[in-house]
Design an enzyme around this catalytic site. Structure first.
Site, short mmCIF file in Angstrom:
data_model
loop_
_atom_site.label_atom_id
_atom_site.label_comp_id
_atom_site.label_asym_id
_atom_site.label_seq_id
_atom_site.Cartn_x
_atom_site.Cartn_y
_atom_site.Cartn_z
CG ASN A 222 54.19 7.91 -7.84
OD1 ASN A 222 55.05 8.75 -8.44
ND2 ASN A 222 53.62 8.37 -6.44
N GLY B 28 35.53 8.69 10.08
CA GLY B 28 34.84 9.22 9.14
C GLY B 28 35.55 10.68 8.75
CG ASP C 180 44.97 9.29 -3.47
OD1 ASP C 180 45.12 10.41 -2.97
OD2 ASP C 180 45.69 8.44 -3.74
O1 RIB Z 1 47.91 8.01 -1.95
C1 RIB Z 1 48.18 6.66 -2.18
C2 RIB Z 1 49.39 6.83 -3.37
O2 RIB Z 1 50.45 7.60 -2.76
C3 RIB Z 1 50.01 5.84 -3.95
O3 RIB Z 1 49.40 5.25 -5.24
C4 RIB Z 1 51.46 6.28 -4.24
O4 RIB Z 1 51.66 6.21 -5.52
C5 RIB Z 1 51.79 7.35 -3.43
O5 RIB Z 1 51.75 8.36 -4.21
#
Ligand code: RIB
Length: 312
Positions: A10, A221, A252
């Site tokens: 994105n 945590g 992420d």
């Molecule tokens: O997890 C964060 C991400 O969620 C962002 O970078 C945004 O693009 C959404 O996909």
């Protein structure tokens, strides 16, 4: 130690606001920026910076955008299976950030335009996925494509974000399933407010057939559980105390680092500790890709991660 990440790309349009708006409310931003994001690209970059050899499987728009590929390549992410979709545009995420919290709305666009399963079998992605030590996916691409990858992976990690109902068969391939508190609630029907509650819920999921579950709990945590013979074992992994400036993409950072750790042979507890250190570093800087730590930084921060606590 090859990691394949299947997922979204994105363009993130980020507004910094004094506080998140309530429904129907307008809030003035104090700053805006755009950066590359998407849970897929974030996890690919996080895994590569954490030391993994990473290939990315994704669908992007056909509009000329050399900066997208250049940026991912500079972080060491392999792009052989990143394909442009004719007539589509790259996904966009609209993000508001306030005091370390965020709200995100995603327009998936090309992220939802994939070939049929037999067509996918003839792509480079099929070979990369079959050969990988670990395959990771999230749910900003169609569940059907995630399921296609899971069926071909030697070890499959699913970050079930954003939350969605999933076929039982897919859940039973997740080793581990990684969820936050909200996503965990979509599987269990109840919101966990403490690590012991999250642990109990994760353990129930494990008992129902998911090989392993990791629930991330922000400042508290994470908890992890996995099947061990006929029983389920697990623990609470506390996070270091830090000041979070931007939690966008922290999950992420966690998943990418966990994938790299598992691909190099760490067991789940060691992988969760490594991922906890990575996420704690990521939230201390704004943004995603540039905020993610490298292997050396994560290793140095491991000393700040408190020991895991066994839960009954
Ligand atoms: O997890 C964060 C991400 O969620 C962002 O970078 C945004 O693009 C959404 O996909």
């Amino acid at each position: 130690m090859t990691v394949v990440v299947l997922g979204s790309v994105n363009r993130d349009v980020v507004c910094e606001v004094p506080r998140l708006p309530a429904p129907g409310e307008t809030v003035l931003a104090v700053g805006t920026r755009t950066n590359l994001g998407g849970k897929g690209s974030n996890q690919a970059v996080a895994a590569a910076k954490a030391g993994g050899r990473v290939e990315f499987v994704a669908r992007i728009g056909a509009e000329p955008d050399p900066s997208l590929r250049k940026s991912l390549r500079e972080f060491g992410v392999g792009l052989e299976a990143v394909c442009e979709v004719p007539g589509a545009h790259t996904g966009t995420a609209y993000i508001t950030v306030a005091s370390g919290e965020n709200q995100i709305v995603v327009d998936p666009a090309a992220n939802f335009q994939w070939e049929t399963d037999p067509e996918l079998d003839a792509t480079a992605a099929a070979r990369l996925i079959t050969d990988a030590d670990v395959v990771v996916a999230q749910l900003e691409v169609p569940v059907r494509v995630v399921d296609w990858a899971a069926r071909r992976a030697r070890r499959f990690i699913l970050n079930a974000a954003p939350a969605a109902e999933l076929p039982t068969d897919l859940l039973h391939r997740c080793d581990p399933l990684v969820v936050n508190e909200t996503e965990l609630a979509t599987f269990t029907g109840a919101t966990a407010t403490t690590p012991p509650e999250a642990f109990d819920q994760a353990r129930e999921l494990c008992r129902s057939g998911v090989p392993a579950v990791v629930a991330t709990l922000g400042a508290a945590g994470a908890v992890w559980v996995r099947r061990d013979g006929g029983t389920v074992v697990g623990a609470h992994q506390p996070a270091p105390r830090i000041h979070a400036t931007d939690s966008t993409g922290a999950g992420d950072a966690f998943v990418g680092a966990l994938a790299t750790a598992l691909a190099r042979g760490d067991d789940l507890p060691a992988g969760v500790a490594f991922a906890t250190a990575a996420a704690a570093l990521a939230v201390q800087s704004p943004g995603t890709h540039t905020a993610y730590p490298d292997h050396e930084q994560i290793t140095a921060a491991l000393g700040t991660v408190p020991p895991a606590a066994q839960l009954p």
